[in-house]
Write an enzyme that holds these catalytic residues in place. Structure first.
Site, short mmCIF file in Angstrom:
data_model
loop_
_atom_site.label_atom_id
_atom_site.label_comp_id
_atom_site.label_asym_id
_atom_site.label_seq_id
_atom_site.Cartn_x
_atom_site.Cartn_y
_atom_site.Cartn_z
N THR A 50 0.79 -1.23 0.00
CA THR A 50 0.00 0.00 0.00
C THR A 50 0.83 1.29 0.00
OG1 THR A 50 -1.80 -1.13 1.08
CG2 THR A 50 -1.76 1.27 1.32
N TYR B 213 -5.44 10.96 8.62
CA TYR B 213 -5.97 9.61 8.40
C TYR B 213 -6.76 9.10 9.61
CZ TYR B 213 -6.54 4.81 7.16
OH TYR B 213 -7.11 3.60 6.86
P1 AMP Z 1 -1.64 -3.03 3.53
O1 AMP Z 1 -1.13 -3.62 4.78
O2 AMP Z 1 -0.54 -2.84 2.54
O3 AMP Z 1 -2.78 -3.78 2.98
O4 AMP Z 1 -2.17 -1.58 3.91
C1 AMP Z 1 -3.53 -1.22 3.89
C2 AMP Z 1 -3.84 -0.43 5.11
O5 AMP Z 1 -3.09 0.78 5.15
C3 AMP Z 1 -5.26 0.08 5.20
O6 AMP Z 1 -6.15 -0.90 5.61
C4 AMP Z 1 -5.14 1.22 6.18
O7 AMP Z 1 -5.36 0.74 7.47
C5 AMP Z 1 -3.70 1.65 6.06
N1 AMP Z 1 -3.63 3.03 5.55
C6 AMP Z 1 -4.05 3.47 4.36
N2 AMP Z 1 -3.82 4.80 4.22
C7 AMP Z 1 -3.24 5.20 5.35
C8 AMP Z 1 -2.75 6.44 5.83
N3 AMP Z 1 -2.83 7.56 5.08
N4 AMP Z 1 -2.19 6.47 7.06
C9 AMP Z 1 -2.10 5.36 7.81
N5 AMP Z 1 -2.53 4.15 7.42
C10 AMP Z 1 -3.10 4.06 6.21
ZN ZN Z 2 -3.53 -4.88 1.95
ZN ZN Z 3 -3.14 -1.49 -0.42
#
Ligand code: AMP
Ligand code: ZN
Ligand code: ZN
Length: 480
Positions: free
Chosen positions: A136, A219
């Protein structure tokens, strides 16, 4: 770009055979000029001329049909130019991210609103290619900087700075982590306004961007999606000079569900339908304000999702006969294995011993993990040129996971982070607005191209980045 190149449909040039037709006609006519004496010869000659005429007329008719049809579709695409703004006084780009929206999810259910954008806009035909690692934070920040993670500094969702030993997490907002120039900063540098309704990196104060109140939301995952859409719509009620030229809007779904249940569960279908409803709410709000056709809506995801339900596991403890990998060496397990051995150990040696064990046939699923010195990773991954990237990186095959030791835990869900060459990691690119052709499909491209695309639409000079300077021209309509 490494795999897919951009090509635009161009009109078909006449084939060599079609060009030669008049010459062969000449040859036939000149041979018929020779005097003929016997009647048999005359009959033969007449029938030859007749059949040649028939064949020639057929060829001319086919050629006529071919050229008239190709020139009519050609003239349509040649004549299609960017549509003028009718209500807004300046171009506005709204960049929407639906986290973990794997390419193909749009076919899971009835998505009338996303389909409307696709039908009247431009779509990456086989999806948008994320950067490696397909996580992400690295991907969202590549989208807004046009830089590969090695250059924008966010090389993972979590990592350790090898110089200071400080740890980056998804809550780290100190500017030192975030390199490059994100779009909101570029936009503000040009005296324009930007707004962010969540985006990794958007809370960080950098250069002229200070995350202004009311234009930059901190966020908070519990804010309902509807509220996010309503806030974005309200920006269009401001006076013309206050309407941001660039806006972001972020949804955690369907990534959230994808991790819980994998990509093929009805829960994903439900999440996709809900995202479609949010797009519908947005379109309706823009239409009510008379600006839907003026606003450039770019809908993307950051990566795809793959099921991890099959006990496809590799355990580092199984390598002990070749080399012991203590947990303290491991910065990140899966799907991207990142190892930083302490000084005194040769990373090259560690890689050799790990691969020897993995290829020995004695380690469960060992053949599905390949370990590299980061400099020796395939260059298409662009994952070496940063001290933040640990010296040893392991790549697993699709759906496999690396863990330290065996456990009785049942593994079943979804993951991403894998090699960006896997189709399961692809996401969507759908763009609708005055500078995008209606109903056009373009070949897949990497998300680092989006930065130049947005600056071109906004007619501002962007910062240096890894995108191709000519990319926007290959996908946008000409201005006249
Ligand atoms: P991943 O672990 O790569 O799937 O990351 C996805 C997660 O990143 C989402 O479910 C959010 O909880 C987190 N996330 C997304 N945008 C933000 C942000 N701007 N600040 C902090 N956490 C975030
Ligand atoms: Zn994810
Ligand atoms: Zn993602």
């Amino acid at each position: 770009m490494d795999s897919d190149s951009i090509s635009i449909l161009t009109s078909k040039a006449p084939t060599k055979r079609e060009e030669e037709l008049p010459d062969s006609t000449d040859a036939l006519l000149s041979s018929s000029d020779a005097p003929q004496k016997s009647s048999t010869k005359s009959v033969l000659f007449i029938s030859l001329v007749l059949s040649t005429c028939v064949a020639l007329s057929a060829a001319i008719a086919i050629a006529f049909l071919f050229f008239s049809s190709s020139s009519s579709s050609n003239s349509e695409s040649i004549n299609e130019v960017a549509r003028p703004l009718t209500k807004l006084k300046h171009p506005v780009v709204l960049l929407i991210s639906s986290d973990g929206f794997r390419f193909g999810y749009q076919f899971k259910t009835y998505t009338p609103n996303i389909n409307r954008l696709i039908k009247n806009g431009t779509e990456a035909e086989s999806g948008l290619i994320p950067v490696f690692p397909t996580l992400t934070f690295p991907n969202h920040y590549s989208i807004v900087t046009g830089l590969y993670p090695a250059y924008h500094g966010i090389i993972n969702n979590y990592f350790t700075d090898p110089e200071t030993n400080e740890v980056f997490t998804m809550a780290s907002h100190e500017p030192k982590w975030w390199l490059g120039e994100p779009l909101w900063e570029t936009v503000v540098n040009h005296g324009l306004k930007a707004s962010t309704y969540f985006w990794p990196g958007s809370e960080v104060h950098k250069g002229s961007w200070n995350c202004p109140k009311d234009y930059c939301m901190f966020y908070n995952s519990s804010v309902p999606f509807e509220e996010r859409v309503d806030t974005v719509l309200k920006y269009f009620d401001l006076s013309s000079s206050d309407i941001p030229s660039f806006m972001t809007l972020y949804f955690e779904d369907p990534d959230h569900q994808g991790h819980q249940v994998g990509p093929d569960d009805p829960l994903i279908t439900e999440a996709v339908a809900n995202i479609d409803e949010m797009i519908g709410k947005l379109i309706r709000g823009l239409e009510e304000r008379g600006v839907f056709e003026d606003v450039t809506v770019i809908m993307v995801g950051d990566h795809g999702m793959v099921g991890t339900c099959d006990k496809k596991l590799i355990f580092l403890d199984d390598l002990t006969s070749w080399i012991e990998i203590p947990t303290e060496w491991v910065q990140y397990y899966t799907p991207l294995l990142a190892i930083c051995p302490p000084s005194g150990y040769s990373p090259k040696d560690v890689v050799a011993k790990m691969n020897e064990g993995l290829k020995s046939g004695k380690v469960d699923n060992g053949q599905y993990l390949s370990v590299y010195l980061k400099e020796e990773l395939p260059s298409r991954l662009h994952y070496a040129a940063s001290d933040r990237i640990p010296p040893i990186i392991g790549l697993v095959q699709e759906g496999y996971k690396v863990e330290q030791k065996r456990s009785t835990r049942q593994e079943c869900g979804g993951a991403h982070g894998y090699d960006n060459a896997f189709f399961s990691m692809r996401t969507i690119f759908i763009a609708h607005g005055p500078q995008f052709a209606r109903g056009r499909k373009v070949p897949s491209f990497e998300n680092v191209q989006i930065y130049n695309l947005v600056t071109t639409i906004l007619n501002i000079q962007g910062a240096a980045n890894n995108g191709t300077a000519s990319f926007p021209q290959s996908i946008l309509l000409p201005s006249h």
